[in-house]
Design a protein around this motif. Structure first.
Motif, PDB file in Angstrom:
ATOM      1  N   ALA A  39      -4.321   2.298  -2.195  1.00 25.20           N
ATOM      2  CA  ALA A  39      -4.148   1.661  -0.888  1.00 25.20           C
ATOM      3  C   ALA A  39      -4.938   0.356  -0.803  1.00 25.20           C
ATOM      4  O   ALA A  39      -4.429  -0.675  -0.335  1.00 25.20           O
ATOM      5  N   ALA A  55       0.824  -1.207   0.000  1.00 17.52           N
ATOM      6  CA  ALA A  55       0.000   0.000   0.000  1.00 17.52           C
ATOM      7  C   ALA A  55       0.861   1.261   0.000  1.00 17.52           C
ATOM      8  O   ALA A  55       0.544   2.244  -0.680  1.00 17.52           O
ATOM      9  N   GLY A  82      -3.259  -2.339  -2.794  1.00 19.88           N
ATOM     10  CA  GLY A  82      -2.086  -2.874  -2.107  1.00 19.88           C
ATOM     11  C   GLY A  82      -2.451  -3.948  -1.112  1.00 19.88           C
ATOM     12  O   GLY A  82      -1.810  -5.004  -1.049  1.00 19.88           O
TER      13      GLY A  82
END
Length: 304
Positions: free
Chosen positions: A250, A19, A253
């Motif tokens: 994010a 992330a 990830g």
């Protein structure tokens, strides 16, 4: 049940690392429409800044010999200055070029930095003893959590909170969000392009330095390609989450982290060596059904 919780913790820790790299890639792409593959070399150089260039096996430390706070600050400074230098010297003169030209420039910068590291340090792996005290595992209800994983998850949480605050509460963060939505309109409203893009590169450099330190603490080794695979997986994560979307980066990830750990845990032993190939196949399959990613950014046209 404990095994499932152990897999969950491992997945969150790995996803946290991906992330951070995904956010760094997504920030630069959001304001400049540039996929900066030199991000891998920022990570590598941040790690190699810890050691004396002439050493080979078990090298003496350079920045790594400093107190922890100074060491972290020095590595962050080195990588941030490097990312700003590459933006100023390699990418800013080509800002008006088409995306393919920018991508080729990104590869050129990456290969230059990679060979620069090999020229200074040689291509042999090095061992570094930093954060050895974090290798011990802590047990919660039968779940063993290495200190390095706790550190990774904690650092990622702090950076995510700080980034959200920066983007929503500071003038520069608001300008970066505006530039990511519509760069030309943001410039007409008075947003300075050079300053916003430099800020995006600086933040990507800070994140690269953070990943450098986390990787060194986790592995204890340096390699000239140590940043390559995290960036490749993070690029996949950015595509899955939605190019140009920071929440998507994010989220992607963590998804890639979960998939990687789950495959490692549940694949037959003979196939675990091919885990990465299965991850790539799943990414391709996902893109066939949703090529725009999970979170679609409203800005769809090329910028800068």
């Amino acid at each position: 049940m404990q095994n499932l919780f152990q897999i969950l913790v491992d997945a969150i820790a790995l996803g946290s690392l991906y992330a951070l790299v995904s956010l760094a890639i997504g920030l630069v792409f959001g304001v400049m429409r540039l996929i900066n593959f030199a991000q891998a070399d920022y990570i590598t150089i941040g790690a190699y800044a810890l050691v004396v260039p002439t050493a080979s096996v078990s090298p003496p430390l350079l920045l790594g010999a400093l107190p922890v706070a100074l060491m972290i600050g020095a590595v962050v400074l080195v990588v941030t200055l490097l990312s700003l230098a590459t933006e100023r010297l390699a990418f800013r003169p080509m800002r008006g070029s088409d995306p393919a030209t920018l991508l080729i420039s990104s590869f050129a910068v990456s290969y230059f930095l990679q060979h620069l590291v090999m020229m200074v340090h040689s291509g042999r792996p090095k061992s570094v003893g930093i954060g050895n005290s974090l290798s011990a595992a802590i047990e919660f209800w039968g779940i063993r959590i290495p200190g390095t994983q706790l550190l990774t998850m904690g650092v990622t949480t702090v950076i995510l909170v700080a980034l959200v605050f920066f983007l929503k509460k500071t003038p520069m963060g608001i300008q970066m969000r505006a530039a990511a939505e519509n760069f030309q309109m943001a410039r007409l409203m008075g947003v300075k392009a050079n300053r916003v893009i430099a800020a995006a590169f600086a933040i990507s450099g800070i994140m690269a330095a953070t990943v450098s330190l986390l990787l060194v603490v986790q592995t204890g080794t340096l390699d000239t390609r140590m940043g390559l695979m995290p960036v490749i997986f993070a690029f996949f994560a950015t595509v899955i989450g939605g190019m140009g979307s920071l929440p998507g980066a994010a989220l992607g990830g963590f998804i890639v982290g979960f998939v990687s750990v789950a495959l490692q845990a549940f694949l037959p032993p003979d196939l675990r060596a091919f885990r990465d190939a299965f991850v790539f196949m799943l990414v391709i399959g996902f893109l066939l059904f949703r090529p725009q990613g999970l979170i679609v950014n409203r800005a769809a046209r090329e910028r800068v």
